[in-house]
Design an enzyme around this catalytic site. Structure first.
Site, PDB file in Angstrom:
ATOM      1  N   GLN A 197       0.241 -10.632  -5.463  1.00 63.02           N
ATOM      2  CA  GLN A 197      -0.013 -11.996  -5.113  1.00 63.02           C
ATOM      3  C   GLN A 197       0.310 -12.973  -6.114  1.00 63.02           C
ATOM      4  OE1 GLN A 197      -2.580 -13.242  -3.417  1.00 63.02           O
ATOM      5  NE2 GLN A 197      -3.591 -11.128  -1.904  1.00 63.02           N
ATOM      6  N   ALA A 215       5.300  -8.792   1.671  1.00 64.44           N
ATOM      7  CA  ALA A 215       6.050  -9.426   2.571  1.00 64.44           C
ATOM      8  C   ALA A 215       4.435 -10.918   2.113  1.00 64.44           C
ATOM      9  CB  ALA A 215       6.781  -9.390   3.537  1.00 64.44           C
ATOM     10  N   HIS A 216       4.660 -10.203   3.425  1.00 63.94           N
ATOM     11  CA  HIS A 216       2.927 -10.806   4.036  1.00 63.94           C
ATOM     12  C   HIS A 216       1.736 -12.208   3.506  1.00 63.94           C
ATOM     13  CE1 HIS A 216      -1.396  -9.694   4.074  1.00 63.94           C
ATOM     14  NE2 HIS A 216      -0.424  -7.746   3.826  1.00 63.94           N
ATOM     15  N   THR A 221       1.027  -1.140   0.027  1.00 65.97           N
ATOM     16  CA  THR A 221      -0.150   0.201   0.068  1.00 65.97           C
ATOM     17  C   THR A 221       0.606   1.214   0.160  1.00 65.97           C
ATOM     18  OG1 THR A 221      -1.807  -0.862   0.881  1.00 65.97           O
ATOM     19  CG2 THR A 221      -1.819   1.709   1.884  1.00 65.97           C
ATOM     20  N   CYS A 259     -10.042  -6.142   3.421  1.00 66.46           N
ATOM     21  CA  CYS A 259      -9.342  -5.188   4.227  1.00 66.46           C
ATOM     22  C   CYS A 259     -10.368  -4.376   4.620  1.00 66.46           C
ATOM     23  CB  CYS A 259      -8.592  -4.435   3.146  1.00 66.46           C
ATOM     24  SG  CYS A 259      -7.077  -4.727   2.337  1.00 66.46           S
ATOM     25  N   THR A 286      13.973   5.330   9.608  1.00 64.52           N
ATOM     26  CA  THR A 286      14.666   3.982  10.115  1.00 64.52           C
ATOM     27  C   THR A 286      13.847   2.756   9.884  1.00 64.52           C
ATOM     28  OG1 THR A 286      15.228   5.485  12.100  1.00 64.52           O
ATOM     29  CG2 THR A 286      15.495   3.113  11.893  1.00 64.52           C
TER      30      THR A 286
END
Lengths: 353, 353
Positions: free
Chosen positions: B148, B169-170, B71, B296, B206
């Site tokens: 995806q 990543a997830h 996002t 979502c 960071t």
């Protein structure tokens, strides 16, 4: 050789509570936006941490918007609906970057509550009938960068009068890459990101569950430390450091020491003519982690904008280093640092003579 | 009662390799922007993961910009220098939100490589002399949402002709809250965030060290799975699921099954007249995690924009569910799901009759 870490303002070690909360959260499978049981379990982690942050910061849970850190949270100024953004020139780069002029109504003043390089604490302006007065400016809104202050000095968002505040988990012993934007309830400002509508529509994107869990646990532990007086001990060590160096090197300037309120853990000092960059590298080789300026710009070291904004000239600003302590710092660490620094300092003087 | 998780497109379980890399990274103290040894150790973690992502995605390491997820990465379209942003109407909300008209040069086409709700795979347009042709549009730049697709079907950024791509990543077994923007070398686009200048100036803040470490480990493991044919097995199970349901319920529509390329793991189907929302809740109570639409909007369930964009009417779109499998899904999981769903389906039909 064991290392001595005196760069807590750059980042603090991960607290045991935060680490445990993160590891637990890793085993929770769901996406917090999913309505099924797995999703609800993930959502519960986020909401628990939201409560922990709200309690620590003195705001309502629904005023806490999780972000990827203070830098992302500061972007609220980028999309600030109207008016000028008056940024204190000693603010962090992530806030300073949003400085802009403007003529519409709705100006905002953006201040750091505690400075990362010097530890100097700013008095926040109070809301008056015609707005917030700060230096020559009057503005309608107040933005507070509480990143270096939270957990080290008391701060309560709801009492501060601020409209928005930003914070970062890793400065108080939480993980890197997670922080929060605190937004006064009802304040109508654009979302940091749109899409899935997470974080009450203020910041879309699947939540960093492990990071959020670690942030919540860290800030709760940090508040316990604060109320238990842990930072009074840190302040004693910081003062020992300063008096030791000051007794041995009369020309060293301790920034803000004389007449300013400072964080209990930070000492920014200038050994005129000895470049901060050189000091950091020499001390690193000797086993000590300190910094010159704030730890940003990916290793770029340059004269400090902050010190120049405080009235120091370029050459003096280029000779500053920051030593920042934390609850794990010992008196032995401080003694070893002073001894090593003074040895290097003498060598520098001999070379320069 | 043990649960059966069939919502891998919402989020995938954390891979053991990713978990281990995260736990290791937690013990690394420094800020990657610090020049001392602690900082360099943290920096090394980031750069190792950057190499892992680059190798998996088929791009140069310096083209990988770590973000807090897809996002945030999609926000590159928000600040796209000029021209229209033509978004495929079946794109994820995080991309669709950036749809805009424009008359200047520099238009961009934004496509999802694989759709999260249906699994349908898009053919990417090739670069021609006058730009990318897509439907009635010609544009100068191509944006690919590979979220995806990565790890499930082959994709190489440098071969795709895309200018930018985003990933998360997830979805491939990494942690939540970390992703990447891939930017073709030399492409001059505004930074996602300014401040400390991290990520080659393209995204300040960071770095999420633990998340980045987990992402790198996860994508490396995902690529091994892909080349070992793990998803062929997943596809077999998906096909068993579809043929079982299809044999028992003739009116069920399997979206994209007939004449479209799909992800191996996704089945989106419509039982006309039976609300997707109701199905999700009933199956949840029976021990199965599935979804209606994408996970979502924080639990909001509504008729799918994606299915409507594919030509389904509102009522049909509201009766769709998505079942998405993963490498840990077993044949027993699929059998149990089919049996439970068919029982509920019969009950629904009896009630409706």
């Amino acid at each position: 050789m064991s290392r001595v870490y005196l760069d807590w303002n750059a980042t603090a070690p991960l607290r045991a509570d935060a680490r445990a909360a993160m590891v637990d959260a890793m085993d929770v499978l769901g996406n917090p936006s999913s309505v099924h049981a797995e999703g609800r379990a993930a959502k519960a982690i986020v909401e628990r941490a939201r409560g922990q942050v709200a309690e620590a910061v003195g705001c309502l849970p629904q005023e806490v918007v999780f972000t990827s850190g203070a830098t992302e949270a500061a972007r609220v100024l980028e999309a600030w609906p109207a008016g000028a953004v008056h940024v204190d020139p000693t603010a962090h780069d992530a806030v300073w970057t949003h400085q802009r002029t403007g003529h519409a109504e709705g100006a905002v003043i953006a201040l750091g509550l505690a400075n990362s390089e010097t530890g100097v604490i700013s008095a926040l302006p109070s809301r008056t009938e015609d707005g917030f007065h700060w230096q020559e400016t009057v503005a309608d809104y107040l933005f507070v960068d509480a990143t270096q202050a939270i957990g080290r000095i008391p701060f309560a968002f709801s009492w501060s009068g601020a409209d928005v505040a930003i914070l970062s988990a890793h400065k108080l012993g939480g993980p890197k890459g997670i922080g929060a934007l605190i937004v006064r309830q009802g304040l109508d400002i654009p979302a940091l990101a749109t899409g899935g509508g997470q974080e009450m529509g203020r910041r879309s994107g699947t939540e960093n569950i492990a990071g959020i869990a670690g942030f919540g646990a860290a800030i709760e532990a940090a508040m316990k430390d604060l109320s238990n007086g842990v930072w009074d001990q840190v302040e004693k060590l910081r003062n020992i450091l300063e008096s030791t160096l000051s007794a041995a090197t009369k020309e060293t300037i301790f920034v803000g020491k004389k007449n300013m309120q400072r964080l209990p853990n930070t000492s920014c000092f200038v050994a005129p003519g000895w470049k901060g960059e050189t000091q950091v590298m020499q001390m690193d080789l000797a086993g000590f982690a300190i910094s010159a300026g704030s730890a940003c710009s990916s290793g770029k070291v340059r004269e400090s904008r902050v010190l120049q904004a405080m009235g120091f000239d370029r050459s003096t600003s280029a000779s500053a280093i920051r030593v920042s302590l934390g609850p794990k710092t010992t008196e032995m660490d401080v003694e070893q640092f002073c001894s090593a620094w003074l040895t290097k300092y003498d060598r520098h003087r001999q070379r320069a003579a």
